[in-house]
Motif scaffolding. Sequence first.
Motif, PDB file in Angstrom:
ATOM      1  N   ALA A 121      -8.544  -0.485 -12.638  1.00 25.55           N
ATOM      2  CA  ALA A 121      -8.533   0.154 -11.328  1.00 25.55           C
ATOM      3  C   ALA A 121      -9.308  -0.754 -10.383  1.00 25.55           C
ATOM      4  O   ALA A 121     -10.400  -1.217 -10.725  1.00 25.55           O
ATOM      5  N   VAL A 122      -8.728  -1.016  -9.233  1.00 25.99           N
ATOM      6  CA  VAL A 122      -9.369  -1.940  -8.290  1.00 25.99           C
ATOM      7  C   VAL A 122      -9.506  -1.319  -6.909  1.00 25.99           C
ATOM      8  O   VAL A 122      -8.808  -0.373  -6.552  1.00 25.99           O
TER       9      VAL A 122
ATOM     10  N   LEU B 199     -11.976   1.919  -1.015  1.00 31.18           N
ATOM     11  CA  LEU B 199     -12.082   2.880  -2.111  1.00 31.18           C
ATOM     12  C   LEU B 199     -11.204   2.460  -3.286  1.00 31.18           C
ATOM     13  O   LEU B 199     -10.213   1.750  -3.102  1.00 31.18           O
ATOM     14  N   PRO B 200     -11.512   2.938  -4.498  1.00 38.25           N
ATOM     15  CA  PRO B 200     -10.613   2.679  -5.623  1.00 38.25           C
ATOM     16  C   PRO B 200      -9.238   3.267  -5.308  1.00 38.25           C
ATOM     17  O   PRO B 200      -9.130   4.446  -4.969  1.00 38.25           O
ATOM     18  N   GLN B 201      -8.204   2.417  -5.366  1.00 40.58           N
ATOM     19  CA  GLN B 201      -6.900   2.901  -4.926  1.00 40.58           C
ATOM     20  C   GLN B 201      -5.725   2.240  -5.616  1.00 40.58           C
ATOM     21  O   GLN B 201      -4.582   2.520  -5.277  1.00 40.58           O
ATOM     22  N   HIS B 202      -5.965   1.388  -6.585  1.00 44.01           N
ATOM     23  CA  HIS B 202      -4.849   0.626  -7.135  1.00 44.01           C
ATOM     24  C   HIS B 202      -5.050   0.415  -8.626  1.00 44.01           C
ATOM     25  O   HIS B 202      -6.172   0.184  -9.080  1.00 44.01           O
ATOM     26  N   LEU B 203      -3.943   0.513  -9.396  1.00 47.59           N
ATOM     27  CA  LEU B 203      -3.970   0.340 -10.842  1.00 47.59           C
ATOM     28  C   LEU B 203      -3.050  -0.790 -11.256  1.00 47.59           C
ATOM     29  O   LEU B 203      -2.034  -1.045 -10.608  1.00 47.59           O
ATOM     30  N   GLY B 204      -3.385  -1.407 -12.368  1.00 50.38           N
ATOM     31  CA  GLY B 204      -2.512  -2.410 -12.956  1.00 50.38           C
ATOM     32  C   GLY B 204      -2.798  -2.547 -14.433  1.00 50.38           C
ATOM     33  O   GLY B 204      -3.848  -2.112 -14.922  1.00 50.38           O
ATOM     34  N   VAL B 205      -1.853  -3.134 -15.137  1.00 52.54           N
ATOM     35  CA  VAL B 205      -2.020  -3.416 -16.554  1.00 52.54           C
ATOM     36  C   VAL B 205      -2.572  -4.832 -16.683  1.00 52.54           C
ATOM     37  O   VAL B 205      -2.067  -5.765 -16.042  1.00 52.54           O
TER      38      VAL B 205
END
Length: 146
Positions: free
Chosen positions: A87-88, A93-99
């Motif tokens: 999570a970045v 604010l924390p707002q984005h996910l990736g593998v």
Amino acid sequence: MTDREQIVAEARSLIGTPFQHQARLPGIGIDCAGVVIVVARRLGMVPDDFDVGNYPREADGVSMLGWCRQHMTQVKQAEMQVGDVVAVIVDKLPQHLGVVGDYRHGGFSIIHAAAFAKPKPRVIETRLMFSQGMRFAAAFRMPGVV
């Protein structure tokens, strides 16, 4: 049990899918949470109908991390490995996910649905570098990962 290479391979199979907020359709439309959800569904880590929805396009700094903590195991940044979810913070604010993937030139990559990708928003894989433009918020391990 699912191995990390399977997670990365499934995430990479989504590369090129157009970005679409709250979509879960490989090859048609997907968002960053959708990448994680579709991978988990395909690998049997969650039921086929598992989803989280009705989240705003603008981050509130709480919802996404709460969902991640509810459904995955949080790990420290130093313990983050290929196949984990990162999570970045892109803005405030924390707002984005990736593998997390293995970057071909060493280190980590991030496989994610990028609303900012050029020439068109889509799932991409880029080197994972924490900087002013993308700051670490948290890392998570999906259920059943060895």
